[in-house]
Design an enzyme around this catalytic site. Structure first.
Site, PDB file in Angstrom:
ATOM      1  N   LYS A   1      28.263  39.876  94.546  1.00 15.45           N
ATOM      2  CA  LYS A   1      27.909  40.302  95.667  1.00 15.45           C
ATOM      3  C   LYS A   1      26.738  40.048  96.490  1.00 15.45           C
ATOM      4  O   LYS A   1      27.019  39.685  98.269  1.00 15.45           O
ATOM      5  CB  LYS A   1      28.469  41.798  96.053  1.00 15.45           C
ATOM      6  CG  LYS A   1      29.721  42.226  95.377  1.00 15.45           C
ATOM      7  CD  LYS A   1      31.167  43.254  95.168  1.00 15.45           C
ATOM      8  CE  LYS A   1      31.889  43.265  94.568  1.00 15.45           C
ATOM      9  NZ  LYS A   1      32.832  44.357  94.312  1.00 15.45           N
TER      10      LYS A   1
ATOM     11  N   LYS B   1      37.466  30.224  89.329  1.00 14.75           N
ATOM     12  CA  LYS B   1      38.331  31.682  89.159  1.00 14.75           C
ATOM     13  C   LYS B   1      39.291  31.643  89.996  1.00 14.75           C
ATOM     14  O   LYS B   1      38.058  31.739  91.336  1.00 14.75           O
ATOM     15  CB  LYS B   1      37.328  32.841  88.765  1.00 14.75           C
ATOM     16  CG  LYS B   1      38.355  34.378  88.498  1.00 14.75           C
ATOM     17  CD  LYS B   1      37.387  35.379  89.205  1.00 14.75           C
ATOM     18  CE  LYS B   1      38.480  36.561  89.387  1.00 14.75           C
ATOM     19  NZ  LYS B   1      37.692  37.706  90.282  1.00 14.75           N
TER      20      LYS B   1
ATOM     21  N   LYS C   1      39.686  36.341  96.330  1.00 15.74           N
ATOM     22  CA  LYS C   1      39.563  35.855  97.836  1.00 15.74           C
ATOM     23  C   LYS C   1      38.390  35.844  98.105  1.00 15.74           C
ATOM     24  O   LYS C   1      38.425  35.297  99.655  1.00 15.74           O
ATOM     25  CB  LYS C   1      39.623  37.636  98.731  1.00 15.74           C
ATOM     26  CG  LYS C   1      41.039  38.171  97.629  1.00 15.74           C
ATOM     27  CD  LYS C   1      41.065  39.572  98.178  1.00 15.74           C
ATOM     28  CE  LYS C   1      40.004  40.791  97.252  1.00 15.74           C
ATOM     29  NZ  LYS C   1      41.080  41.801  96.071  1.00 15.74           N
TER      30      LYS C   1
HETATM   31  P1  ADP Z   1      38.848  38.893  93.809  1.00 14.47           P
HETATM   32  O1  ADP Z   1      38.228  38.067  92.883  1.00 14.47           O
HETATM   33  O2  ADP Z   1      39.885  37.990  94.089  1.00 14.47           O
HETATM   34  O3  ADP Z   1      38.512  39.861  94.800  1.00 14.47           O
HETATM   35  P2  ADP Z   1      39.871  41.193  92.665  1.00 14.47           P
HETATM   36  O4  ADP Z   1      38.430  42.127  92.432  1.00 14.47           O
HETATM   37  O5  ADP Z   1      40.995  43.008  93.712  1.00 14.47           O
HETATM   38  O6  ADP Z   1      40.593  39.680  92.843  1.00 14.47           O
HETATM   39  O7  ADP Z   1      41.217  41.629  91.745  1.00 14.47           O
HETATM   40  C1  ADP Z   1      42.281  42.883  91.451  1.00 14.47           C
HETATM   41  C2  ADP Z   1      42.808  42.471  89.752  1.00 14.47           C
HETATM   42  O8  ADP Z   1      42.971  41.484  89.876  1.00 14.47           O
HETATM   43  C3  ADP Z   1      41.727  43.175  88.664  1.00 14.47           C
HETATM   44  O9  ADP Z   1      41.813  43.240  87.746  1.00 14.47           O
HETATM   45  C4  ADP Z   1      41.416  41.113  88.496  1.00 14.47           C
HETATM   46  O10 ADP Z   1      40.500  41.343  87.434  1.00 14.47           O
HETATM   47  C5  ADP Z   1      42.437  40.134  88.389  1.00 14.47           C
HETATM   48  N1  ADP Z   1      42.415  39.232  89.258  1.00 14.47           N
HETATM   49  C6  ADP Z   1      41.168  38.518  90.395  1.00 14.47           C
HETATM   50  N2  ADP Z   1      41.271  37.277  90.324  1.00 14.47           N
HETATM   51  C7  ADP Z   1      41.972  36.981  88.804  1.00 14.47           C
HETATM   52  C8  ADP Z   1      42.215  35.822  88.488  1.00 14.47           C
HETATM   53  N3  ADP Z   1      41.456  34.419  88.989  1.00 14.47           N
HETATM   54  N4  ADP Z   1      42.354  36.180  87.280  1.00 14.47           N
HETATM   55  C9  ADP Z   1      42.541  36.767  86.549  1.00 14.47           C
HETATM   56  N5  ADP Z   1      43.220  38.068  87.336  1.00 14.47           N
HETATM   57  C10 ADP Z   1      42.047  38.472  88.617  1.00 14.47           C
END
Ligand code: ADP
Ligand code: TRP
Length: 325
Positions: free
Chosen positions: A110, A189, A192
């Site tokens: 971050k 990956k 957002k």
């Molecule tokens: P982002 O990476 O988009 O900010 P979050 O951190 O809010 O997403 O993730 C919310 C949930 O979704 C977590 O359990 C995270 O591990 C899962 N998650 C997010 N992106 C992925 C991905 N590309 N593949 C699998 N799981 C994901």
């Protein structure tokens, strides 16, 4: 078995969130004691606009319900409605070794993205451990990016149990290897923060733009292609019926696969898969009083559970000083 997970209300819900975390959670609805919450306190580490956070919280709750979460078959609440979690986070922070938290990559990632280094961002994993331990969770379904945070939660549970006597269940991460990392439009990956997502609730035009932007190579239609290194195929696989997937795979291997057509087919599958959820979400957001009532009921149930653990913690650490003889 107690299964718990949470999601931050920061940004649009995407298919990575759905397959990585939500779908595994929904699958537990009939088999486990399920705890699901909206991690709005965590989102405060990156969202510094009150109105946006509040609206995002309601929207995140609507997302989960629209996608099939039944609040009568789980405990579903907003994190900040259970203030005990902050009290537990403090207790855990007093035993959390600096080195353990300093090693967490999500903090470093971050910072690398330009987010201001604050104490909240740094201690994010301690609050997350409190979320998990407060409800004595056995399993925590998450995507692979959260694995290290789960290790912190385990370490803190073990450390607390050792110092103060058995108090917490030591939780386990539940990471499904087939959906652990859903790739985004560019093959990294899906996230957002990388701007490479396929949002579930985007309107038709926006969704089409995203799906058509999935990056593919320049191999001509007639030539053979490797499905296992193709980002489009990896995403298509999540939505296609097995028989259709086998046909598409054969076209990749034998030649004759046109990426453009496959993207249009994928678009249709995504639209179809989430059509009912879209309608349901509109209905939920049209009745905010009803939605708040669901969250209030959930918070009440969650607080009752949290109170039991927290009372045990207070007695052990000595903050329940009135019991002193
Ligand atoms: P982002 O990476 O988009 O900010 P979050 O951190 O809010 O997403 O993730 C919310 C949930 O979704 C977590 O359990 C995270 O591990 C899962 N998650 C997010 N992106 C992925 C991905 N590309 N593949 C699998 N799981 C994901
Ligand atoms: N850190 C998680 C994420 O970004 C959200 C979260 C907060 C969480 N507390 C949790 C997930 C407890 C599982 C358990 O996705």
């Amino acid at each position: 078995m107690k299964v718990l997970s949470g999601i931050q209300p920061s940004g649009q819900l995407h298919i990575g969130n759905y397959f990585g975390m939500m779908q595994p959670m929904l699958a537990h609805m009939n088999t486990s004691e399920l705890y699901v919450f909206i991690a709005n306190l965590h989102a405060m580490t990156t969202v510094h606009e009150g109105q946006r956070l509040a609206e995002g919280t309601i929207e995140a709750a609507a997302n989960f319900l629209a996608l099939g979460l039944d609040p009568d078959r789980c405990i579903f609440w907003v994190q900040s409605d259970v203030p005990e979690v902050c009290e537990l986070a403090w207790a855990l922070s007093t035993i959390a070794p600096m080195g353990l938290i300093e090693r967490c990559h999500s903090y470093k990632d971050k910072l690398a993205k330009g987010i201001m280094p604050t104490h909240g961002l740094f201690s994010y994993p301690v609050l997350m451990a409190a979320d998990i331990l407060l409800y004595q969770s056995d399993r925590v379904p998450v995507g692979k990016d959260q694995k290290q945070h789960l290790e912190v939660a385990r370490d803190l549970a073990q450390k607390f149990n050792l110092e103060f006597g058995d108090t917490f269940v030591v939780p386990e991460a539940a990471i499904d290897e087939t959906t652990a990392i859903i790739p985004g439009l560019d093959g990294q990956k899906m996230s957002k923060s990388y701007g490479n997502t396929i949002p579930i609730f985007a309107d038709g035009k926006e969704l089409k733009k995203r799906v058509m932007a999935i990056q593919t190579d320049a191999t001509p239609v007639e030539e053979a292609k490797n499905p296992d290194t193709c980002n489009l195929y990896t995403i298509f696989r999540l939505f296609a019926e097995p028989a259709r997937l086998a046909e598409v795979r054969a076209r990749y291997v034998n030649g004759g696969l046109a990426y453009g057509y496959l993207k249009l087919e994928l678009l249709e599958l995504i639209e179809k898969r989430f059509a009912a959820a879209r309608e349901k979400k509109k209905e939920l957001l049209a009745d905010l009083t009803g939605l708040r009532a669901i969250l209030d009921r959930g918070a009440e149930k969650a607080r009752a559970k949290a109170a039991v653990t927290m009372e045990a913690v207070r007695r052990k650490v000595g903050s329940r000083y009135s019991l002193c003889k």
